[in-house]
Design a protein around this motif. Structure first.
Motif, PDB file in Angstrom:
ATOM      1  N   GLU A  82       0.816  -1.226   0.000  1.00 29.53           N
ATOM      2  CA  GLU A  82       0.000   0.000   0.000  1.00 29.53           C
ATOM      3  C   GLU A  82       0.847   1.271   0.000  1.00 29.53           C
ATOM      4  OE1 GLU A  82      -2.059  -3.292   2.283  1.00 29.53           O
ATOM      5  OE2 GLU A  82      -0.102  -2.286   2.381  1.00 29.53           O
ATOM      6  N   ASN A  83       2.122   1.142   0.372  1.00 27.81           N
ATOM      7  CA  ASN A  83       3.033   2.301   0.424  1.00 27.81           C
ATOM      8  C   ASN A  83       2.516   3.386   1.381  1.00 27.81           C
ATOM      9  OD1 ASN A  83       4.955   1.293  -1.477  1.00 27.81           O
ATOM     10  ND2 ASN A  83       3.548   1.860  -3.148  1.00 27.81           N
ATOM     11  N   TYR A  84       2.120   2.980   2.567  1.00 27.43           N
ATOM     12  CA  TYR A  84       1.680   3.969   3.555  1.00 27.43           C
ATOM     13  C   TYR A  84       2.849   4.885   3.920  1.00 27.43           C
ATOM     14  CZ  TYR A  84      -2.471   1.074   4.362  1.00 27.43           C
ATOM     15  OH  TYR A  84      -3.642   0.377   4.222  1.00 27.43           O
ATOM     16  N   ASP A  85       2.567   6.175   3.912  1.00 37.57           N
ATOM     17  CA  ASP A  85       3.571   7.175   4.303  1.00 37.57           C
ATOM     18  C   ASP A  85       3.181   7.709   5.676  1.00 37.57           C
ATOM     19  OD1 ASP A  85       5.584   9.025   4.423  1.00 37.57           O
ATOM     20  OD2 ASP A  85       4.657  10.429   3.008  1.00 37.57           O
ATOM     21  N   PHE A  86       3.935   7.353   6.701  1.00 37.67           N
ATOM     22  CA  PHE A  86       3.569   7.770   8.050  1.00 37.67           C
ATOM     23  C   PHE A  86       4.811   7.975   8.892  1.00 37.67           C
ATOM     24  CE2 PHE A  86       3.687   3.134   8.067  1.00 37.67           C
ATOM     25  CZ  PHE A  86       4.431   2.854   9.199  1.00 37.67           C
ATOM     26  N   THR A  87       4.602   8.628  10.035  1.00 30.83           N
ATOM     27  CA  THR A  87       5.688   8.831  10.996  1.00 30.83           C
ATOM     28  C   THR A  87       5.388   8.024  12.252  1.00 30.83           C
ATOM     29  OG1 THR A  87       4.581  10.788  11.919  1.00 30.83           O
ATOM     30  CG2 THR A  87       6.197  11.145  10.157  1.00 30.83           C
ATOM     31  N   ASN A  88       6.430   7.480  12.840  1.00 33.25           N
ATOM     32  CA  ASN A  88       6.304   6.714  14.070  1.00 33.25           C
ATOM     33  C   ASN A  88       6.733   7.607  15.236  1.00 33.25           C
ATOM     34  OD1 ASN A  88       6.297   4.905  16.163  1.00 33.25           O
ATOM     35  ND2 ASN A  88       7.906   3.588  15.334  1.00 33.25           N
ATOM     36  N   ASP A  89       5.759   8.005  16.064  1.00 30.63           N
ATOM     37  CA  ASP A  89       6.044   8.914  17.173  1.00 30.63           C
ATOM     38  C   ASP A  89       6.456   8.194  18.447  1.00 30.63           C
ATOM     39  OD1 ASP A  89       5.523  11.160  15.648  1.00 30.63           O
ATOM     40  OD2 ASP A  89       3.376  11.124  16.116  1.00 30.63           O
ATOM     41  N   GLY A  90       6.635   6.869  18.358  1.00 31.06           N
ATOM     42  CA  GLY A  90       7.149   6.128  19.508  1.00 31.06           C
ATOM     43  C   GLY A  90       6.120   5.913  20.591  1.00 31.06           C
ATOM     44  N   ASP A  91       6.554   5.960  21.844  1.00 30.76           N
ATOM     45  CA  ASP A  91       5.698   5.681  22.986  1.00 30.76           C
ATOM     46  C   ASP A  91       4.577   6.715  23.074  1.00 30.76           C
ATOM     47  OD1 ASP A  91       4.761   4.418  25.185  1.00 30.76           O
ATOM     48  OD2 ASP A  91       6.204   5.267  26.582  1.00 30.76           O
ATOM     49  N   LEU A  92       3.456   6.303  23.659  1.00 34.44           N
ATOM     50  CA  LEU A  92       2.279   7.159  23.733  1.00 34.44           C
ATOM     51  C   LEU A  92       2.455   8.223  24.818  1.00 34.44           C
ATOM     52  CD1 LEU A  92      -0.573   7.623  22.627  1.00 34.44           C
ATOM     53  CD2 LEU A  92      -1.426   6.068  24.377  1.00 34.44           C
ATOM     54  N   LYS A  93       2.833   9.426  24.403  1.00 38.54           N
ATOM     55  CA  LYS A  93       2.984  10.547  25.331  1.00 38.54           C
ATOM     56  C   LYS A  93       2.030  11.693  25.005  1.00 38.54           C
ATOM     57  CE  LYS A  93       7.869   9.571  26.230  1.00 38.54           C
ATOM     58  NZ  LYS A  93       9.260  10.082  26.132  1.00 38.54           N
ATOM     59  N   GLN A  94       1.580  11.734  23.767  1.00 39.22           N
ATOM     60  CA  GLN A  94       0.634  12.766  23.350  1.00 39.22           C
ATOM     61  C   GLN A  94      -0.200  12.232  22.203  1.00 39.22           C
ATOM     62  OE1 GLN A  94       1.702  16.539  21.197  1.00 39.22           O
ATOM     63  NE2 GLN A  94       1.157  17.480  23.160  1.00 39.22           N
ATOM     64  N   TYR A  95      -1.487  12.520  22.227  1.00 38.80           N
ATOM     65  CA  TYR A  95      -2.374  12.057  21.165  1.00 38.80           C
ATOM     66  C   TYR A  95      -3.508  13.053  21.008  1.00 38.80           C
ATOM     67  CZ  TYR A  95      -5.234   8.887  18.330  1.00 38.80           C
ATOM     68  OH  TYR A  95      -5.971   8.320  17.317  1.00 38.80           O
ATOM     69  N   LEU A  96      -3.675  13.579  19.795  1.00 41.02           N
ATOM     70  CA  LEU A  96      -4.735  14.539  19.482  1.00 41.02           C
ATOM     71  C   LEU A  96      -4.705  15.740  20.417  1.00 41.02           C
ATOM     72  CD1 LEU A  96      -7.665  12.012  18.825  1.00 41.02           C
ATOM     73  CD2 LEU A  96      -6.111  13.033  17.159  1.00 41.02           C
ATOM     74  N   GLY A  97      -3.506  16.210  20.743  1.00 40.74           N
ATOM     75  CA  GLY A  97      -3.362  17.388  21.587  1.00 40.74           C
ATOM     76  C   GLY A  97      -3.468  17.124  23.071  1.00 40.74           C
ATOM     77  N   VAL A  98      -3.577  15.857  23.459  1.00 40.18           N
ATOM     78  CA  VAL A  98      -3.701  15.498  24.876  1.00 40.18           C
ATOM     79  C   VAL A  98      -2.359  14.967  25.378  1.00 40.18           C
ATOM     80  CG1 VAL A  98      -4.883  14.049  26.563  1.00 40.18           C
ATOM     81  CG2 VAL A  98      -6.136  14.930  24.574  1.00 40.18           C
TER      82      VAL A  98
END
Length: 387
Positions: A82-98
């Motif tokens: 599918e050639n998904y273009d994405f970034t891996n932000d690692g551990d969950l520290k922030q999501y949707l501004g939270v």
């Protein structure tokens, strides 16, 4: 000449009205090809035997018991056809501004200080005094003869930002925000002052949010309350909207609130018991699908209770409403209530849901139905938000 050619797009373009659906279909197909199944209750949740993926537009969270499972999913998506273009932000520290902060083992907090800062700056209250509660009586009404607003900041923008804040990390301001949202089309100075009151409260609590400390001994709980005709005011006595009661409910799992609502009821009720019963029925429309969702996830996430039927506790502080919920009959005072409000009775009869009485002072949902004095507000905020 105009209209002589029709162009066919070979690739999806960002900004087109069908772009979001095309993206979701592509992502969904890719996840299904990797043995994920879309939840029957929430189509934005995908799961398989060893992982869960939450999808919010183009932001995803992957949950798994082992890090190598997550790494394998990311590698598969990155190297797949599918050639998904994405970034891996690692551990969950922030999501949707939270901001997600781990305070100690088993305890974490959700905060949105940046959004609160933006709201306060929009309203222009950076260096003002603080308030102990977000709202006071009397409740707002249209105020048709009221003075026009004094400031030029965008009222709808403030309401929109506050609504997002309310739905993610600050449930205690739900009632205050919802009543200001009702008058976005023609706000007066009284509505502007209500927004400022909320901002002054946030100014003193901008570093706080939701503290979660899961308690495995607790299952699914729901707190329901209603404020009977609390919007009625002599200043706008002829407006039938002011006779509507307000519903507030909170759904928790393991003692942690996961969804909450504060809104006006859509029909005029004739008594406190009826208003409480309508609130109870409204909460059940959210609770029953939530029960199905938890049953789906129980095949992956270890639950404290593994019974085929989960027993759900719903806390209500009105004995009349509890009686109506448990009695499978109509009375002269209740026969006019529409059938849509009786939809959950089979779950009560089958003992999947248990309606329990609770003291009004301990009713957590009371904070979602009306302005409270400081002591009561802070006590219920502690129960709801953990601080």
């Amino acid at each position: 000449p105009n209209g002589a050619y029709v162009l066919r797009l070979k690739k999806n373009l960002y900004g087109l009205k069908q772009a979001a659906k095309n993206w979701f279909d592509m992502l969904s197909d890719g996840l299904i090809a990797r043995d994920f199944v879309s939840s029957a209750t929430d189509p934005c949740v995908y799961y398989r035997h060893n992982a869960i993926i939450l999808v919010y537009t183009d932001d995803c969270i992957i949950f798994a018991k082992k890090q190598k499972t997550i790494d394998g999913i990311i590698k598969s998506l990155h190297d797949g056809p599918e050639n998904y273009d994405f970034t891996n932000d690692g551990d969950l520290k922030q999501y949707l501004g939270v901001d997600i902060i781990r305070n100690s083992p088993g305890v974490f907090e959700l905060r949105q200080p940046f959004l609160i800062k933006c709201i306060i700056e929009l309203v222009g209250l950076e260096s003002t005094c603080t308030k102990p509660t977000p709202a006071v009586k009397p409740l707002l009404h249209k105020d048709l003869d009221g003075l026009p607003r004094k400031n030029s900041w965008h009222y709808r923008s403030a309401v929109g930002m506050l609504s997002y804040l309310t739905g993610t990390t600050r449930p205690e301001i739900s009632m205050a925000v919802h009543q200001t949202a009702r008058f976005s089309s023609d706000p007066k100075i009284s509505h502007e002052r209500a927004i400022k009151r909320i901002c002054k409260y946030l100014q003193g609590t901008k570093e706080r949010g939701m503290i979660y400390k899961p308690d495995k001994t607790k299952g699914i709980e729901c707190f329901v309350d209603a404020d009977f005709a609390g919007n009625w005011t002599k200043a706008d006595a002829d407006n039938p909207e002011n006779c509507l009661s307000r519903t507030g409910y909170i759904i928790c799992i393991a003692g942690c609130p996961v969804t909450w609502t504060s809104k006006l009821q859509s029909e005029i009720t004739l008594s406190t018991a009826e208003a409480e019963y309508v609130a109870l029925s409204t909460a059940m429309r959210e609770l029953i699908p939530f029960i199905r969702f938890i049953k789906e996830l129980s095949t992956i996430i270890e639950m404290e209770e593994h019974k085929p039927k989960m027993k759900i506790r719903v806390y209500e502080d009105n004995e009349g409403a509890i009686c109506m919920a448990n009695a499978l009959k109509f009375t002269p005072r209740t026969k006019h209530i529409a059938l849509k409000y009786h939809h959950f009775r089979s779950h009560v009869k089958n003992k999947i849901i248990e309606i329990l009485s609770i003291d009004t002072d301990e009713q957590t949902a009371d904070i979602l139905t009306k302005p409270l004095e400081t002591t009561a507000f802070e006590y219920l905020r502690k129960k709801l938000c953990g601080w």
